[in-house]
Structure formats: C-alpha cells, structure tokens
Scaffold this motif. Structure first.
Motif, mmCIF file in Angstrom:
data_model
loop_
_atom_site.group_PDB
_atom_site.id
_atom_site.type_symbol
_atom_site.label_atom_id
_atom_site.label_comp_id
_atom_site.label_asym_id
_atom_site.label_seq_id
_atom_site.Cartn_x
_atom_site.Cartn_y
_atom_site.Cartn_z
ATOM 1 N N UNK A 85 0.774 -1.282 -0.015
ATOM 2 C CA UNK A 85 0.070 -0.186 -0.082
ATOM 3 C C UNK A 85 0.751 1.146 0.055
ATOM 4 N N UNK A 86 0.475 1.988 -0.674
ATOM 5 C CA UNK A 86 1.099 3.588 -0.695
ATOM 6 C C UNK A 86 0.483 4.649 -0.137
ATOM 7 N N UNK A 87 0.959 5.588 0.468
ATOM 8 C CA UNK A 87 0.437 6.608 0.973
ATOM 9 C C UNK A 87 -0.638 7.417 0.036
ATOM 10 N N UNK A 88 -1.535 7.867 0.407
ATOM 11 C CA UNK A 88 -2.477 8.418 -0.414
ATOM 12 C C UNK A 88 -1.982 9.658 -0.892
ATOM 13 N N UNK A 89 -2.625 10.576 -1.881
ATOM 14 C CA UNK A 89 -2.065 11.756 -2.211
ATOM 15 C C UNK A 89 -2.559 12.782 -1.425
ATOM 16 N N UNK A 90 -1.440 13.524 -1.095
ATOM 17 C CA UNK A 90 -1.506 14.801 -0.342
ATOM 18 C C UNK A 90 -2.673 15.736 -0.890
ATOM 19 N N UNK A 91 -3.033 16.823 -0.258
ATOM 20 C CA UNK A 91 -3.765 17.985 -0.745
ATOM 21 C C UNK A 91 -2.946 18.623 -1.800
ATOM 22 N N UNK A 92 -3.427 18.700 -3.045
ATOM 23 C CA UNK A 92 -2.543 19.368 -4.161
ATOM 24 C C UNK A 92 -1.653 18.474 -4.998
ATOM 25 N N UNK A 93 -1.593 17.428 -4.433
ATOM 26 C CA UNK A 93 -0.676 16.442 -5.066
ATOM 27 C C UNK A 93 -1.193 15.517 -6.371
#
Length: 264
Positions: A36-44
C-alpha cells in the motif's frame, strides 16, 4: 493535457525518493506497488494503485492513458532463481506487454551495474566502462537485469517503443562504502536522469549508466549525457565517512562472491 507517468515499484527505495522529485506542473504520477502507498496529499497530482506487476490484468489497467512508464518494480537484491525469474524477468515481460497493448511510447527500465558485475575494474579506462559493455552478470539478480535489457531491445526493435535501460549504480541518500564512492547515484541526480530519459525527443533503444559525477567513477557518463543528463553531485564529499575496505577487482564488488540465490 496532463502528462501521466506510471511508476512501478513506487513503494521501494528509489520509487519513494522519486515521488516528490518527479512532481511537475501538468504531470500526474500514477504509482503502482503491491505494498500500500500513502494517499495523495492535498494538491498532489498522484494516483495510487495497489497491484502486483506480475498480474497481466492489473498491468493492462495501470497502463491505460499513460504517456511513459518508469519500471522500478521487482526484487532489488539476490533471491532464489524461481523468485527472480517470476518477478524480475516474467514480471518485466508482463509490464512490456501491457505497455505494447496500451500503445505507450516510452519505458525506462531499471537495470543494474550487476548486469555487468564481473567486468574488471581495471578495464574502465579514462572515460569509464562504456554503458553498452556486454553483460557479465554477477548473480541471479544480475542475470535478470541482463534479461530485462534484452527484453527492452526486443520490444523496441519489434514494436518501435522507446526503451532506455539504466544500469543503476547505487542509489541511496549517501554511499555506504568505498565501492559506493564510484557507483553512487544521488537521489537528486536520479531525478535529473529520469527527466532526461522522459524528455529526450527520440531516444530509440539505449543502455546507459546511472551514476553521479563521482570523482572515482568507473562508469562512462557519455551515453547518459547524450540524452541531456547533467549530474550535479559527487560522492567524494562522503569519502571521510565511509570505511576504507578492500577494493574489489570487479564492478559488482561483494556480489561476485556472495552465495547465489540467497538474499544479501
């Protein structure tokens, strides 16, 4: 229209370091890993996919709408022959087939110095070992990387896909030993190298070394520079921090004597 880059093995060491370094305005990074990968950050501008690169259906879906693929996935160290063949060789074939079927025009394949690990260090010459030096693998892992290069050549010649194979030296935040002082690829230089590979107008099929501008480098930079790569870092700044050790007569260093098929 946004450029979409698929990165396999995005949860690995290099993939993790590239997530922030390959961000660009107008670009979407599609990150794939079985972990699993970290989810997108705001604006990413990031899309994450949890999937195994050996799964044809998953790879076919991951390659849809992609402009280029950075294939970093696979075992990054020595492993059993069965695992190495299944993941590194068969898995790369699965990735290339998905690329072909989706009409993706470019792929960057992460090869390794271990594809030529039994090349003698004293054969480097003033310009370093040429990037297209014939394979002399030092491990099953090295054999898999030589096979990946051959698969890339086939898919370029048969299907016209631009394929760049990067024989990566040692890509970490800093080198850990004397051997690393010659083979280090800094994370920032890795990003510059990948950008050069992504932006060159028509590379065709290439094999290049992935190293920084190291004072002690053994590998030629000419082939990568021909693509527009301009490395900025030199491992020599870490020379006082690493253990002296005994230099190996071969490029692959300790890999040339480690037991085959055992993780190291």
């Amino acid at each position: 229209m946004r450029q979409r880059i698929l990165i396999t093995g995005a949860a690995g060491i290099i993939g993790t370091m590239m997530r922030s370094r390959l961000r660009r305005e107008g670009r979407v990074l599609r990150l794939l890993d079985r972990a699993p990968l970290p989810p997108a950050e705001p604006g990413e501008a990031v899309e994450t996919i949890t999937a195994d690169l050996t799964d044809p259906a998953a790879m076919a879906e991951a390659c849809e709408g992609v402009d280029a693929v950075l294939h970093l996935g696979g075992h990054s160290r020595e492993n059993s022959w069965t695992q190495t063949l299944a993941v590194n060789v068969d898995g790369t074939h699965t990735v290339l087939e998905a690329i072909r079927q989706a009409g993706v025009g470019r792929v960057i394949l992460a090869s390794s110095n271990h594809a030529a690990g039994f090349r003698p260090v004293d054969a480097a010459g003033p310009g370093g070992l040429p990037a297209d030096s014939p394979a002399r693998p030092d491990t099953y892992y090295g054999v898999s990387k030589a096979a990946i290069e051959a698969l890339g050549s086939l898919y370029h010649s048969r299907f016209g896909i631009d394929v760049i194979c990067i024989r990566i030296g040692s890509c970490f935040e800093r080198p850990s030993d004397v051997r690393g002082l010659s083979l280090w690829l800094s994370p920032d230089d890795a990003a510059l190298l990948f950008e050069a590979c992504l932006s060159h107008p028509s590379p065709g099929y290439r094999v290049i070394w992935g190293v920084s501008a190291n004072t002690r480098r053994l590998c030629s930079l000419a082939e990568a520079e021909d693509l527009g790569y301009q490395p900025q870092d030199d491992a020599e700044k870490f020379a006082a921090e690493v253990e002296a050790g005994v230099p190996s007569p071969h490029l692959g260093g300790p890999f040339t004597t480690a037991p085959l098929g055992e993780p190291n």
